[in-house]
Motif scaffolding. Structure first.
Motif, mmCIF file in Angstrom:
data_model
loop_
_atom_site.group_PDB
_atom_site.id
_atom_site.type_symbol
_atom_site.label_atom_id
_atom_site.label_comp_id
_atom_site.label_asym_id
_atom_site.label_seq_id
_atom_site.Cartn_x
_atom_site.Cartn_y
_atom_site.Cartn_z
ATOM 1 N N GLN A 116 41.411 38.688 48.793
ATOM 2 C CA GLN A 116 41.244 37.604 49.749
ATOM 3 C C GLN A 116 40.230 37.970 50.829
ATOM 4 O O GLN A 116 39.416 37.142 51.236
ATOM 5 N N GLU A 148 29.201 33.082 41.460
ATOM 6 C CA GLU A 148 30.613 33.435 41.475
ATOM 7 C C GLU A 148 30.780 34.958 41.404
ATOM 8 O O GLU A 148 29.814 35.688 41.194
ATOM 9 N N LYS A 195 38.039 34.078 30.803
ATOM 10 C CA LYS A 195 38.945 33.403 31.718
ATOM 11 C C LYS A 195 39.380 34.350 32.835
ATOM 12 O O LYS A 195 39.528 33.950 33.998
ATOM 13 N N THR A 249 32.543 33.743 51.126
ATOM 14 C CA THR A 249 32.380 32.313 51.425
ATOM 15 C C THR A 249 31.487 32.072 52.643
ATOM 16 O O THR A 249 31.023 30.946 52.847
ATOM 17 N N GLU A 269 36.957 34.694 35.901
ATOM 18 C CA GLU A 269 36.745 33.599 36.851
ATOM 19 C C GLU A 269 37.249 33.983 38.247
ATOM 20 O O GLU A 269 38.199 34.752 38.396
ATOM 21 N N THR A 270 36.610 33.433 39.246
ATOM 22 C CA THR A 270 36.940 33.756 40.631
ATOM 23 C C THR A 270 38.406 33.491 40.957
ATOM 24 O O THR A 270 39.064 34.294 41.615
ATOM 25 N N GLN A 271 38.933 32.385 40.485
ATOM 26 C CA GLN A 271 40.320 32.037 40.791
ATOM 27 C C GLN A 271 41.295 33.055 40.215
ATOM 28 O O GLN A 271 42.323 33.366 40.807
ATOM 29 N N PHE A 272 40.961 33.600 39.029
ATOM 30 C CA PHE A 272 41.826 34.623 38.453
ATOM 31 C C PHE A 272 41.768 35.895 39.301
ATOM 32 O O PHE A 272 42.792 36.537 39.543
ATOM 33 N N CYS A 273 40.576 36.254 39.733
ATOM 34 C CA CYS A 273 40.434 37.434 40.577
ATOM 35 C C CYS A 273 41.306 37.311 41.823
ATOM 36 O O CYS A 273 41.983 38.249 42.230
ATOM 37 N N LEU A 274 41.290 36.130 42.419
ATOM 38 C CA LEU A 274 42.057 35.909 43.649
ATOM 39 C C LEU A 274 43.565 35.923 43.401
ATOM 40 O O LEU A 274 44.342 36.355 44.247
ATOM 41 N N SER A 275 43.972 35.458 42.229
ATOM 42 C CA SER A 275 45.399 35.394 41.937
ATOM 43 C C SER A 275 45.963 36.754 41.551
ATOM 44 O O SER A 275 47.154 37.006 41.722
ATOM 45 N N TYR A 304 36.750 37.840 49.456
ATOM 46 C CA TYR A 304 36.457 36.441 49.147
ATOM 47 C C TYR A 304 36.088 35.677 50.415
ATOM 48 O O TYR A 304 35.132 34.884 50.420
#
Length: 365
Positions: free
Chosen positions: A46, A67, A32, A53, A35-41, A49
């Motif tokens: 940013q 990812e 968990k 993109t 995951e990319t979203q965890f890395c960003l949070s 990222y």
């Protein structure tokens, strides 16, 4: 006795259940947090990222997305755990040191961070890349001519993906050329002794009203008076391109370009002979006078060229040996790659000469 056995069995059963829960929870937590979203949070990610993109790994015609973890975390269990342990330093820098918590700090450390990732991927043979890309699965013949050349070279030299694809998902770090490098080179030229028998231009220099000699051209000195030198250039002339002196028959390394006066002053040292492509060449020489500073040897110029290679070429891909292409092929290759950078025309000329003088067929004649 039966009660003891039952107790042991119960303890073992409970232990297995707790172990399974612990293992499952740990595995779930590890994945968990990959995951990319965890890395960003959690991380100051940013900027990379946003760069990602805009890359082919985020959006492509195949609809396949890689990812963050696909590129940065190996799948093998032990390698996976090692990667996660190393990633703990990112949390430390995020919440304790604030090492890259601003765009300015991120750019300041971009090269350092990139080199660390490149080193890891070099050491593990780009294992995460190879989870999707394998030489054995490539239809190399359907690739572009340039891609075919580079992939065949990579297979031959046993290179790994990161050797060439350093800027594939994120902007490569900006490696700057020393602002004083050319000044130091020209200062070195000013120190060339008047007794030097052969000298080399660091930049294009005028041959009086006879033409221009280019960087690294060997100029044989016949007489020196103060800062003025009488020199001789020896090379070859190709029929149909009489305004140019080349290195030798069949090798289009330009030593000097001539004015009309230069063409008239040219000394012819032999008859035209044909090369394997039916081009006709003859040996020539030119006597001229120069007043500008020149180097006593080529080595300082080559050191400058190698720095250019590091700044403008090796920041995106592995160094390509000068011996990979012929003396005649290098100008087009260098020009094509140079167009993708902000290298100046003067520096591109020096870099091209470096590759040509060290090409694989330079000593074949």
């Amino acid at each position: 006795m039966k009660m003891k056995k039952a107790s042991v069995a119960l303890i073992l059963f409970i232990g297995l259940i707790l172990g399974a829960i612990g293992f499952g929870s740990g595995s779930y937590l590890l994945h968990k947090t990959s995951e990319t979203q965890f890395c960003l949070s959690c991380h100051t990610m940013q900027t990379p990222y946003d760069e990602y993109t805009g890359s082919v790994h985020f959006t492509n015609q195949k609809g396949i997305r890689a990812e963050c973890s696909d590129c940065h975390i190996p799948k093998a269990p032990l390698d996976f755990l090692i990667a996660k342990m190393k990633a703990s330093k990112d949390v430390y820098h995020q919440f304790v040191t604030g090492k890259v918590d601003t765009p300015e700090k991120f750019e300041q450390h971009r090269l350092e961070m990139a080199q660390e990732v490149w080193k890891q991927m070099k050491e593990n043979d780009s294992v995460t890349c190879r989870s999707c890309h394998q030489f054995s699965a490539m239809d190399i013949q359907s690739q572009s001519a340039d891609a075919q050349k580079m992939h065949n070279l990579a297979i031959k030299d046993k290179q790994t993906c990161i050797d060439c694809h350093k800027g594939i998902a994120h902007f490569p770090p900006e490696i700057k050329m020393d602002d004083q490098a050319m000044t130091n080179l020209l200062d070195s030229a000013k120190q060339t002794p008047s007794t030097a028998e052969v000298v080399f231009p660091a930049q294009p220099i005028q041959l009086g009203n006879l033409g221009t000699a280019y960087p690294a051209t060997a100029l044989k000195v016949t007489k020196t008076t103060g800062t003025q030198r009488e020199i001789t250039i020896e090379g070859s002339q190709m029929k149909g391109a009489e305004q140019v002196i080349y290195l030798s028959q069949g090798q289009r390394l330009i030593l000097a370009s001539l004015s009309e006066e230069g063409e008239k002053a040219l000394q012819i040292n032999g008859d035209f002979t044909k090369d394997q492509y039916d081009n006709e060449w003859r040996p020539v020489s030119l006597k001229a006078t120069i007043n500008e500073p020149v180097l006593a040897k080529q080595e300082p110029l080559w050191a400058y060229a190698e720095n250019l290679d590091n700044v403008y070429c090796s920041g995106c891909h592995a160094k390509i040996s000068a011996t990979h292409y012929t003396v005649n092929a290098w100008p087009a290759v260098a020009k094509g790659m140079g167009a993708r950078t902000d290298i100046s025309p003067e520096d591109l000329e020096i870099l091209t000469k470096y590759f040509q003088y060290n090409a694989k067929d330079i000593n074949s004649h």
